[in-house]
Design an enzyme around this catalytic site. Sequence first.
Site, PDB file in Angstrom:
ATOM      1  N   LYS A  17     100.132  83.652  -2.266  1.00  0.00           N
ATOM      2  CA  LYS A  17      99.324  83.296  -3.498  1.00  0.00           C
ATOM      3  C   LYS A  17      98.785  84.331  -4.275  1.00  0.00           C
ATOM      4  O   LYS A  17      98.203  85.285  -3.516  1.00  0.00           O
ATOM      5  CB  LYS A  17      98.669  81.993  -3.208  1.00  0.00           C
ATOM      6  N   PRO A 103     100.552  90.669   2.874  1.00  0.00           N
ATOM      7  CA  PRO A 103      99.591  91.645   3.518  1.00  0.00           C
ATOM      8  C   PRO A 103      98.350  90.844   4.382  1.00  0.00           C
ATOM      9  O   PRO A 103      98.030  89.929   3.763  1.00  0.00           O
ATOM     10  CB  PRO A 103      98.969  92.525   2.521  1.00  0.00           C
ATOM     11  N   GLY A 107      93.725  88.562   0.928  1.00  0.00           N
ATOM     12  CA  GLY A 107      93.427  87.680  -0.229  1.00  0.00           C
ATOM     13  C   GLY A 107      94.687  86.901  -1.013  1.00  0.00           C
ATOM     14  O   GLY A 107      94.429  86.519  -2.005  1.00  0.00           O
ATOM     15  N   MET A 108      95.619  86.772  -0.312  1.00  0.00           N
ATOM     16  CA  MET A 108      96.880  86.392  -0.763  1.00  0.00           C
ATOM     17  C   MET A 108      97.614  85.046   0.231  1.00  0.00           C
ATOM     18  O   MET A 108      98.496  84.370   0.080  1.00  0.00           O
ATOM     19  CB  MET A 108      98.057  87.142  -0.663  1.00  0.00           C
ATOM     20  N   GLY A 109      96.335  84.744   1.148  1.00  0.00           N
ATOM     21  CA  GLY A 109      96.464  83.459   1.687  1.00  0.00           C
ATOM     22  C   GLY A 109      97.927  83.514   2.719  1.00  0.00           C
ATOM     23  O   GLY A 109      98.675  82.742   3.028  1.00  0.00           O
ATOM     24  N   GLY A 110      98.194  84.748   3.428  1.00  0.00           N
ATOM     25  CA  GLY A 110      99.441  85.045   4.464  1.00  0.00           C
ATOM     26  C   GLY A 110      99.095  84.046   5.540  1.00  0.00           C
ATOM     27  O   GLY A 110     100.315  83.309   5.852  1.00  0.00           O
ATOM     28  N   ALA A 113      99.960  80.658   4.450  1.00  0.00           N
ATOM     29  CA  ALA A 113     101.606  80.295   4.141  1.00  0.00           C
ATOM     30  C   ALA A 113     102.293  80.263   5.742  1.00  0.00           C
ATOM     31  O   ALA A 113     103.085  79.245   5.768  1.00  0.00           O
ATOM     32  CB  ALA A 113     102.204  81.666   3.444  1.00  0.00           C
ATOM     33  N   ASP A 145      93.335  76.963   1.845  1.00  0.00           N
ATOM     34  CA  ASP A 145      94.458  77.271   1.093  1.00  0.00           C
ATOM     35  C   ASP A 145      95.745  77.039   1.813  1.00  0.00           C
ATOM     36  O   ASP A 145      96.835  77.003   0.993  1.00  0.00           O
ATOM     37  CB  ASP A 145      94.534  78.771   1.127  1.00  0.00           C
TER      38      ASP A 145
HETATM   39  P1  ATP Z   1      91.762  83.896   3.816  1.00  0.00           P
HETATM   40  O1  ATP Z   1      92.618  82.781   4.068  1.00  0.00           O
HETATM   41  O2  ATP Z   1      90.702  83.758   4.926  1.00  0.00           O
HETATM   42  O3  ATP Z   1      91.385  84.122   2.375  1.00  0.00           O
HETATM   43  P2  ATP Z   1      93.381  86.078   3.420  1.00  0.00           P
HETATM   44  O4  ATP Z   1      94.530  85.413   2.534  1.00  0.00           O
HETATM   45  O5  ATP Z   1      92.667  87.357   2.692  1.00  0.00           O
HETATM   46  O6  ATP Z   1      92.624  85.144   4.191  1.00  0.00           O
HETATM   47  P3  ATP Z   1      95.137  86.280   5.874  1.00  0.00           P
HETATM   48  O7  ATP Z   1      96.138  87.243   6.049  1.00  0.00           O
HETATM   49  O8  ATP Z   1      95.573  84.858   5.685  1.00  0.00           O
HETATM   50  O9  ATP Z   1      94.128  86.969   4.690  1.00  0.00           O
HETATM   51  O10 ATP Z   1      94.097  86.116   7.219  1.00  0.00           O
HETATM   52  C1  ATP Z   1      92.813  86.321   7.267  1.00  0.00           C
HETATM   53  C2  ATP Z   1      92.417  86.382   9.071  1.00  0.00           C
HETATM   54  O11 ATP Z   1      92.951  85.159   9.517  1.00  0.00           O
HETATM   55  C3  ATP Z   1      93.097  87.448   9.659  1.00  0.00           C
HETATM   56  O12 ATP Z   1      92.453  88.476   9.624  1.00  0.00           O
HETATM   57  C4  ATP Z   1      93.341  87.089  10.913  1.00  0.00           C
HETATM   58  O13 ATP Z   1      92.614  87.262  11.992  1.00  0.00           O
HETATM   59  C5  ATP Z   1      93.346  85.534  10.750  1.00  0.00           C
HETATM   60  N1  ATP Z   1      94.951  84.798  10.936  1.00  0.00           N
HETATM   61  C6  ATP Z   1      95.056  83.783  11.668  1.00  0.00           C
HETATM   62  N2  ATP Z   1      96.160  83.330  11.588  1.00  0.00           N
HETATM   63  C7  ATP Z   1      96.948  84.307  10.997  1.00  0.00           C
HETATM   64  C8  ATP Z   1      98.331  84.482  10.583  1.00  0.00           C
HETATM   65  N3  ATP Z   1      99.364  83.779  10.860  1.00  0.00           N
HETATM   66  N4  ATP Z   1      98.489  85.629   9.886  1.00  0.00           N
HETATM   67  C9  ATP Z   1      97.649  86.572   9.479  1.00  0.00           C
HETATM   68  N5  ATP Z   1      96.314  86.439   9.757  1.00  0.00           N
HETATM   69  C10 ATP Z   1      95.983  85.317  10.587  1.00  0.00           C
END
Ligand code: ATP
Length: 310
Positions: A17, A103, A107-110, A113, A145
């Site tokens: 997202k 990535p 900041g894209m909620g990977g 997801a 998220d």
């Molecule tokens: P947030 O949801 O905290 O805003 P984001 O969207 O910036 O995060 P994500 O890639 O979702 O980034 O991951 C944030 C942190 O969550 C990672 O640094 C990792 O330590 C942890 N994490 C837990 N499960 C996962 C996963 N399945 N994929 C990626 N990171 C994960």
Amino acid sequence: MSLAAATRSVHVRAPGKINVYLGVGGRHDDGYHALATVFQAVSLYEDVIAREADDFSLTVSGVEDDGSVPLDDRNLAMRAAKLLATATEHRGGVALEIRKSVPVAGGMGGGSADAAAALVACDALWGTGLSPARLHDLAARLGADVPFALHGGTAVGTGRGDQLNPALARGRFDWLLATSAEGLSTPTVYGRLDELRDEEGALADDPPLSLDVPIPVLHALRTGDPWQLADAIHNDLQAAAVDLRPDLAVTIERGVAAGALAGVVSGSGPTVALLCADPETAQRVQNTLRDEGMDPLHVHGPVAGARIIG
Ligand code: ATP
């Protein structure tokens, strides 16, 4: 014969997202900030394959093997599978395979997801057949998220971002995503925002504990007009993200100079989303930025939430 019995594996795809708008209010006693945000699911996907197994296990591909994605119970997909097993008293496990494209810490909620995809995949694999409402409840327990990654589309999130209402969005918006090799920690960015507000005295009066999304943002989405949306996109976290990563402001400037209508840091960053007028313009801006040594991804939104594939 059920889908699970026939295939013994279920493949689910869930979108990353961007936050088209993110307003951040006061900090609650539990440390969370009040939010008013508009999420848009974009065509950059995580794939999660769930296979029948006696125990719980996890593999991750598509990312550096540097420990940035935990492979144990800290992984949101693993937590999703175990939460569903507990909630439904399912005995047995699952072998989860995550193929990442979003990535990490971008900041894209990977991770969210992945959690949404794991919920949908295990629900189908195990035949637990939870209602959408119960899946939503479990998703909300995993992270603010996660419910949005289940639903996709374009939605307004309030509370901690987890109280979702669909937003009417017409047509398609074209975005270029400038990603960064180095992620930004969400708590660090919120912490920096608090410090900046303290320094500016912005917290001298009680900040509002609940917020609304401004009408022009919702109006621009409803009309499907990218020029209107370009005037309305905004992120309260951007100042903190740019303070920590000044190059993000340069990325936005370069994107706009190359022909994007506007740019915004997505969520807590560091991904920058550049809004373009149409697919052709996005392609042109992408080529210009590539000539300058950047490598932005061309995506569009809104797209659907977590879905079983094939
Ligand atoms: P947030 O949801 O905290 O805003 P984001 O969207 O910036 O995060 P994500 O890639 O979702 O980034 O991951 C944030 C942190 O969550 C990672 O640094 C990792 O330590 C942890 N994490 C837990 N499960 C996962 C996963 N399945 N994929 C990626 N990171 C994960």
